[in-house]
Each structure stands twice: as C-alpha cells, then as structure tokens.
Design a protein around this motif. Structure first.
Motif, mmCIF file in Angstrom:
data_model
loop_
_atom_site.group_PDB
_atom_site.id
_atom_site.type_symbol
_atom_site.label_atom_id
_atom_site.label_comp_id
_atom_site.label_asym_id
_atom_site.label_seq_id
_atom_site.Cartn_x
_atom_site.Cartn_y
_atom_site.Cartn_z
ATOM 1 N N ALA A 136 -2.611 -2.471 -3.271
ATOM 2 C CA ALA A 136 -3.780 -1.595 -3.125
ATOM 3 C C ALA A 136 -3.295 -0.158 -3.082
ATOM 4 C CB ALA A 136 -4.557 -1.931 -1.849
ATOM 5 N N MET A 137 -3.954 0.701 -3.834
ATOM 6 C CA MET A 137 -3.526 2.108 -3.871
ATOM 7 C C MET A 137 -4.698 2.994 -4.263
ATOM 8 S SD MET A 137 -1.184 1.889 -7.311
ATOM 9 C CE MET A 137 -1.624 0.690 -8.573
ATOM 10 N N PRO A 138 -4.636 4.248 -3.838
ATOM 11 C CA PRO A 138 -5.703 5.172 -4.210
ATOM 12 C C PRO A 138 -5.504 5.715 -5.621
ATOM 13 C CG PRO A 138 -4.122 6.300 -2.811
ATOM 14 C CD PRO A 138 -3.670 4.869 -2.918
ATOM 15 N N LEU B 149 -5.695 1.377 4.308
ATOM 16 C CA LEU B 149 -4.538 1.003 5.118
ATOM 17 C C LEU B 149 -4.905 -0.010 6.199
ATOM 18 C CD1 LEU B 149 -1.658 1.254 6.162
ATOM 19 C CD2 LEU B 149 -2.361 3.312 7.399
ATOM 20 N N VAL B 150 -5.896 0.319 7.027
ATOM 21 C CA VAL B 150 -6.217 -0.536 8.170
ATOM 22 C C VAL B 150 -6.745 -1.892 7.708
ATOM 23 C CG1 VAL B 150 -7.628 -0.740 10.260
ATOM 24 C CG2 VAL B 150 -6.652 1.477 9.623
ATOM 25 N N LEU C 125 3.185 -6.420 5.292
ATOM 26 C CA LEU C 125 2.663 -5.193 4.704
ATOM 27 C C LEU C 125 3.819 -4.267 4.374
ATOM 28 C CD1 LEU C 125 -0.014 -3.678 4.047
ATOM 29 C CD2 LEU C 125 0.237 -2.548 6.262
ATOM 30 N N LYS C 126 3.902 -3.840 3.122
ATOM 31 C CA LYS C 126 4.949 -2.918 2.693
ATOM 32 C C LYS C 126 4.327 -1.585 2.303
ATOM 33 C CE LYS C 126 8.686 -5.968 1.345
ATOM 34 N NZ LYS C 126 9.756 -6.183 0.337
ATOM 35 N N VAL D 291 0.863 -1.175 0.000
ATOM 36 C CA VAL D 291 0.000 0.000 0.000
ATOM 37 C C VAL D 291 0.902 1.228 0.000
ATOM 38 C CG1 VAL D 291 -1.889 -1.184 1.197
ATOM 39 C CG2 VAL D 291 -0.167 0.054 2.528
ATOM 40 N N THR D 292 0.317 2.413 0.008
ATOM 41 C CA THR D 292 1.124 3.628 -0.056
ATOM 42 C C THR D 292 1.014 4.447 1.224
ATOM 43 O OG1 THR D 292 -0.564 5.146 -0.893
ATOM 44 C CG2 THR D 292 0.502 3.703 -2.512
ATOM 45 N N GLU D 293 1.910 5.395 1.354
ATOM 46 C CA GLU D 293 1.887 6.283 2.516
ATOM 47 C C GLU D 293 0.682 7.222 2.513
ATOM 48 O OE1 GLU D 293 6.114 7.350 4.569
ATOM 49 O OE2 GLU D 293 5.765 8.291 2.621
ATOM 50 N N MET D 294 -0.011 7.342 1.388
ATOM 51 C CA MET D 294 -1.113 8.302 1.302
ATOM 52 C C MET D 294 -2.484 7.649 1.470
ATOM 53 S SD MET D 294 -1.319 9.179 -2.793
ATOM 54 C CE MET D 294 0.407 9.621 -2.972
ATOM 55 N N GLU D 295 -2.519 6.409 1.980
ATOM 56 C CA GLU D 295 -3.791 5.701 2.061
ATOM 57 C C GLU D 295 -4.777 6.337 3.049
ATOM 58 O OE1 GLU D 295 -4.446 3.361 -0.023
ATOM 59 O OE2 GLU D 295 -2.380 3.094 -0.723
#
Length: 405
Positions: free
Chosen positions: A168-170, A126-127, A140-141, A117-121
């Motif tokens: 998974a990403m926005p 994210l959860v 989880l990376k 996932v990304t830092e901007m989730e």
C-alpha cells in the motif's frame, strides 16, 4: 491553451468571501477543495427534484434517482478508465475504502506474510495496515524515504520478497507533495505476486488517472479533494479481485437471499455497498468530475506547477524559512517551517490576514518524526489559485516572521 483562472474563480462562490476583513486566499486544497457552482447546483437539484432512495422504489422519483446514481458510477469509471462500472464501489472516502480492503486482506494474511507501506503514509493507510498485521500475525515493513521526501526506490525493491503479500502506498504524499512512481513500483510488487493498493486521495485531482495503466489492484480516493462533496469516496478494484472479496458491511442492498439461518450476497457492486448510500454525494461527485473534465489536464498541471515554482522561489528568499519536502517531482504543495516559530502560530497569524493554510502533523506523525519537525505549515495550490495569491501568502509569512521574532 492556457487556463483562464479568472473565469474558473468566478464559478466558486466562496472565493468571493472576506475573512477577518481581508479577501479570502484559500490555500488549504490538500485538505479539501472548494466547490464550483455546478456541484452546488447538482446537490440542490437532487434534493428539490428527485429526492428518493435508489434501486428499491416502484415509482418515478426512485427511478430517476437511480438513473442519476448509476450514471454517476459510469462517469467515475470513465474518468479513471475502469474496465467496467461494477469496479467502482461507493465509500464515505479514502479512509473507508482502505479499511474495506484491509478488512478483506486481514482475513487472508497469516504469520510470515509481509505488508509493505512507506514512511510517508497518511494515518489512514499506515494505521489500517498496522492493525491488519496485528490481527493476522503478518509483518509490517516500512519503505524509507530520502531526506528530500522522495521515496527510496532502491530500498523498496530490496524489501520486496516472496513473502510480500500486500503493498500500500500513496500516489502523492499529503504532507510533502511528493509524487511516487506508482506504475513502476506496482509492476515490481505484482511480479512478486502481491496485491497493490494506491491511496489516491491527493493524486486524483492533479492529473489524469488510468487505473488500468497503473496496474494496481485497488485505487481509493475522496470526492471532497476533487471539488466534490464531503462524505463520498470511491474504491476502485479490479473485477476479478473484487468479485469474491469478503463483504465489508452487511444489511440491506447487498443481499441476494436471506433466511433465519443463512444469507447470500448479491453481485458487484451491491455486495460491497450495504445500506442506503450517500446518493446526493454520488451525484455531486459526478458533477465535479464533469466540471473538471472541461479543462485540459495539461493546462491545469502547468498552472499548478507555475504556482509551486513561484512559491518555492519566494520561500528560498525568505530568511529563516525551510521547505520540508524538496523531491523533484511534486504537486502544488509547499510545506515549511520557520526558525523559532511553531507552525500553529504561523497559521494563526496568516488567518488574521485572510490566508488559509494547514498546520500540524497532517495525519503523518511518524513522517514528521522522521523529518525531525513537530509539524509544518502547508500551503497547497489548485487550479483556482493565482500568482497574486502566492505573493499575498509570502507577504503574510513575512509579517508573521516579524511578529514571532
């Protein structure tokens, strides 16, 4: 052609309201959009003309409700260019769609597998994956972002490995407005054999969506950010993936056969849609898509970008104001902080002037920590907003600055 904004605004009853004695300036569209009269009428018409459960009744009203309900599925499938109607699964919103997918993925993950996932989730993404990894033993990376709020694409490629099982990403960051290069990133993930989910909550209302062109396996979005009702959403999934996906909920509608000892599941889409659905919400969402489809997507995009450009110019001229999220490719979202002021106080003072924005961490606490801010004030624009409203926003911001100095 350019967008006739006055004509658009006239179709939204709520925009004529006054708030605290001031004309409403609604700039919280990333949280939820207002509803045009066409959507309101569709909801009223369903409840007054054909309120009934779908698929099950042997009578006229049920038959009519079922036709509207399934026609709505076809409307959504066409809007996102699904290959078949059965790929459209009704949910309560993006969050449920992501959880539906994660529930199935968690049953397949094993220790050594990796989920990216990304830092901007948003927390909904994210959860959900954090918990899926905890249940399965997968790792989880997190793909980092640059200080501008732009995704670090090089880091994304470096983190991909033969162990990457899911990405998974926005499509778009709800907190920053950053548009991610989802087609490029999806192709890279698929080359590693990973499944890909796109959180489309913020992307679906700002341009044409073509899930086949993106190449992802799942795309989830909510109706209420697309001028439709709350409580209704869509999970799109590729048919060959969804067709044997583990069931999410069990009960009525999704069953093929039942005995006291065992049960079998129905065909798509029913097998993933247990229970009585939000029929009115489905019909209202289709009405929203039909309403939005009358406009040229390029005209909407140009208008929203003009609003963002002007807002950015005024922000850069405002002493003590810092824009949070300066990626070059953004939707109409302006997140900001003001020196010495808490975002909640800014939002309170703006509300007293009739200006509605969002404040806080925007369900993205780790992102706020990464950017070293407690939260932001966020103005978000859509097709019914005007340049005059942008000017009003900054008049209100300057008043707030003086009051909070």
């Amino acid at each position: 052609m350019s967008l006739d904004v006055a004509s658009v605004r006239a179709q939204f009853p709520i925009l004529s309201r006054q708030v605290n004695g001031q004309p409403l300036v609604y700039l919280d569209n990333a949280a939820t959009t207002q509803k045009p009269q066409a959507v309101i009428d569709a909801l009223v018409d369903y409840y007054t003309q054909c309120n009934s459960n779908v698929h099950r009744g042997a009578h006229f009203l049920s038959d009519e409700a079922t036709k509207r309900y399934e026609n709505a599925r076809a409307t959504v499938a066409h809007y996102i260019n699904a290959s078949r109607n059965e790929e459209v699964i009704w949910t309560s919103g993006t969050t449920e769609g992501i959880n539906l997918v994660a529930n199935g993925v968690a049953q397949r993950l094993k220790p050594g597998d990796e989920v990216m996932v990304t830092e901007m989730e948003h927390h909904a993404d994210l959860v959900t994956w954090q918990q899926a990894c905890k249940r399965s033993g997968a790792t989880l990376k997190i793909v980092p972002i640059h200080d501008s709020g732009e995704l670090n694409v090089d880091a994304f490629h470096e983190l991909l490995s033969d162990n990457t099982a899911f990405v998974a990403m926005p499509h778009v960051s709800n907190a920053l407005g950053t548009i991610n290069p989802i087609k490029q990133l999806t192709a890279a993930a698929k080359a590693k054999g990973a499944l890909v989910l796109i959180d489309g909550a913020q992307g679906v209302a700002h341009g044409a969506i073509d899930v086949q062109d993106i190449g992802c396996d799942f795309y989830a979005f909510s109706g209420h950010k697309l001028f439709g009702p709350t409580g209704i959403g869509v999970l799109w999934g590729r048919y060959e993936v969804l067709n044997d996906w583990p069931v999410w909920l069990v009960g009525g509608e999704m069953i093929a056969t039942v005995t006291y000892q065992n049960s079998t599941w129905g065909e798509l889409p029913n097998r993933l849609e247990a229970g009585t659905p939000n029929i009115a919400g489905v019909i209202g969402l289709a009405a929203a898509i039909e309403w939005l489809s009358q406009f040229n997507a390029a005209d909407i995009w140009a208008h929203e970008q003009a609003l963002l450009t002007r807002a950015t110019e005024l922000a850069e001229q405002t002493e003590g104001l810092k824009i949070i999220g300066t990626a070059p490719n953004k939707i109409g979202v302006l997140s900001f902080v003001i020196d010495g002021s808490h975002p909640a106080d800014i939002g309170f003072i703006l509300d007293k002037q009739g200006v509605a924005i969002r404040t806080g961490d925007h369900c993205a606490q780790p992102l706020m920590k990464r950017l070293n801010v407690p939260g932001t004030a966020r103005a978000s624009f859509t097709l019914y907003n005007t340049l005059d409203e942008v000017e009003t926003l900054f008049k209100a911001i300057n008043k707030a600055r003086m009051m909070l100095a």
